[in-house]
Write a protein that holds these residues in place. Structure first.
Motif, PDB file in Angstrom:
ATOM      1  N   GLY A  15     112.225  36.110  74.122  1.00  0.00           N
ATOM      2  CA  GLY A  15     113.627  36.195  74.520  1.00  0.00           C
ATOM      3  C   GLY A  15     114.059  37.418  75.298  1.00  0.00           C
ATOM      4  O   GLY A  15     115.131  37.420  75.886  1.00  0.00           O
ATOM      5  N   LYS A  18     111.784  40.502  81.022  1.00  0.00           N
ATOM      6  CA  LYS A  18     110.412  40.302  81.466  1.00  0.00           C
ATOM      7  C   LYS A  18     109.791  41.635  81.901  1.00  0.00           C
ATOM      8  O   LYS A  18     110.385  42.410  82.653  1.00  0.00           O
ATOM      9  CB  LYS A  18     110.361  39.312  82.623  1.00  0.00           C
ATOM     10  N   MET A 244     111.917  32.075  86.142  1.00  0.00           N
ATOM     11  CA  MET A 244     112.909  32.214  85.082  1.00  0.00           C
ATOM     12  C   MET A 244     113.556  30.870  84.745  1.00  0.00           C
ATOM     13  O   MET A 244     113.838  30.574  83.580  1.00  0.00           O
ATOM     14  CB  MET A 244     113.981  33.227  85.489  1.00  0.00           C
ATOM     15  N   GLU A 245     113.771  30.050  85.751  1.00  0.00           N
ATOM     16  CA  GLU A 245     114.408  28.752  85.534  1.00  0.00           C
ATOM     17  C   GLU A 245     113.437  27.717  84.956  1.00  0.00           C
ATOM     18  O   GLU A 245     113.792  26.945  84.052  1.00  0.00           O
ATOM     19  CB  GLU A 245     114.982  28.226  86.852  1.00  0.00           C
ATOM     20  N   GLU A 246     112.220  27.713  85.485  1.00  0.00           N
ATOM     21  CA  GLU A 246     111.272  26.649  85.148  1.00  0.00           C
ATOM     22  C   GLU A 246     110.405  26.943  83.927  1.00  0.00           C
ATOM     23  O   GLU A 246     109.841  26.016  83.329  1.00  0.00           O
ATOM     24  CB  GLU A 246     110.359  26.365  86.352  1.00  0.00           C
ATOM     25  N   GLN A 248     111.282  28.507  81.027  1.00  0.00           N
ATOM     26  CA  GLN A 248     112.041  28.878  79.835  1.00  0.00           C
ATOM     27  C   GLN A 248     111.244  28.511  78.582  1.00  0.00           C
ATOM     28  O   GLN A 248     110.690  27.426  78.476  1.00  0.00           O
ATOM     29  CB  GLN A 248     113.392  28.162  79.831  1.00  0.00           C
ATOM     30  N   GLY A 249     111.182  29.460  77.648  1.00  0.00           N
ATOM     31  CA  GLY A 249     110.402  29.258  76.438  1.00  0.00           C
ATOM     32  C   GLY A 249     108.953  29.669  76.556  1.00  0.00           C
ATOM     33  O   GLY A 249     108.217  29.672  75.562  1.00  0.00           O
TER      34      GLY A 249
END
Length: 281
Positions: A15, A18, A244-246, A248-249
């Protein structure tokens, strides 16, 4: 800038912000106003220049020893271990300290002319890796190119990495692989090596790995280094936003597609790093 983001990556804390962990040893020589070969011949200057450049670039960690040629010469490798030891003693409270060396298949290809003879260098490879592990790096990275990335990963490759992984576990040092000059089709096979961390450079066409391949690999490893093209800052910004968008997790950090060197535009790089801090927060 601190080692906190890198520690979060190592501990699979997805979380947070980065981490930035780039390859910049050739650039460090330029920052230190010396030739690259001269820097690699002096452990004190090598360590100091890396730290100076890491602060300039606002990095979360320092990588030392990425040039595979270092492993081909015992004297050069001894200097690298000395430089890394100095770096750990002076910088590890501030930076993540990452040791790097040629991977076992790259070593076999360079020393024996055939990566399939990797078993013949088992003792030598373990001895070199252990020399770094005794200094307790945050990660030990093994750099591989086409010797691994251009072929099917078979049992001899897996055995070589399992031996290194067992040795590193004795010192509680996690292993990672930095792979470049690879076929995209090899990416799923990397899971067979059962290494905690995989860091990507450019593939055989000079491209980054596909996001789909990264998503498929992510559940099989503890963390991934996703590459940005620092030679094209605008593209790097777009790549970072896409990750960051693709992803996630997914536990990942930002690294670079190719090493930063004498031709690097420092002003553009510093502006890019500032933006990456915002994008990756």
């Amino acid at each position: 800038m601190s080692r906190q983001a890198l520690e979060s990556f190592i501990n699979r804390q997805v979380g947070g912000s980065k981490a930035l962990l780039t390859l910049f040893e050739p650039l460090a020589a330029r920052v230190g106003s010396m030739e690259y070969t001269d820097m690699l011949a002096d452990p004190a200057l090598w360590s100091a220049n890396l730290a100076k450049t890491g602060r300039l670039l606002d990095m979360d960690g320092l990588m030392l020893g990425l040039d595979p040629e270092i492993c081909l010469k015992p004297d050069a490798f001894a200097i690298a271990v000395d430089a890394f030891s100095r770096m750990v003693q002076t910088e590890q409270n501030y930076f993540g300290c990452i040791a790097a060396m040629a991977g076992p298949l790259t070593l076999a290809e360079k020393m024996l002319g055939n990566a399939d003879q990797v078993a013949e260098l088992k003792s030598q490879t373990v001895e070199m890796a252990e020399a770094y592990c005794k200094n307790r790096p945050d990660i030990l990275i093994l750099r591989e190119g086409r010797a691994l990335g251009g072929a099917h990963i078979g049992m001899p490759h897996r055995k070589a990495y399992n031996t290194l992984k067992n040795m590193a576990a004795y010192y509680s040092v996690p292993l990672g692989i930095y792979i470049e000059d690879y076929h995209q089709e090899v990416i799923p096979d990397l899971a067979k090596l059962k290494l905690p961390f995989v860091f990507f450079g450019a593939d055989q066409e000079g491209k980054a790995p596909s996001i789909a391949a990264l998503k498929d690999l992510a559940p099989e490893v503890d963390g991934i280094g996703v590459p940005l093209d620092f030679n094209d800052p605008e593209q790097a910004r777009q790549q970072a936003k896409s990750y960051m968008e693709e992803l996630q997790g997914v536990n990942f950090l930002f690294t670079n597609l190719r090493e930063l060197d004498n031709s690097t535009d420092l002003e553009a790089t510093l502006a890019l790093v500032s933006d990456l801090r915002s994008i990756g927060s």
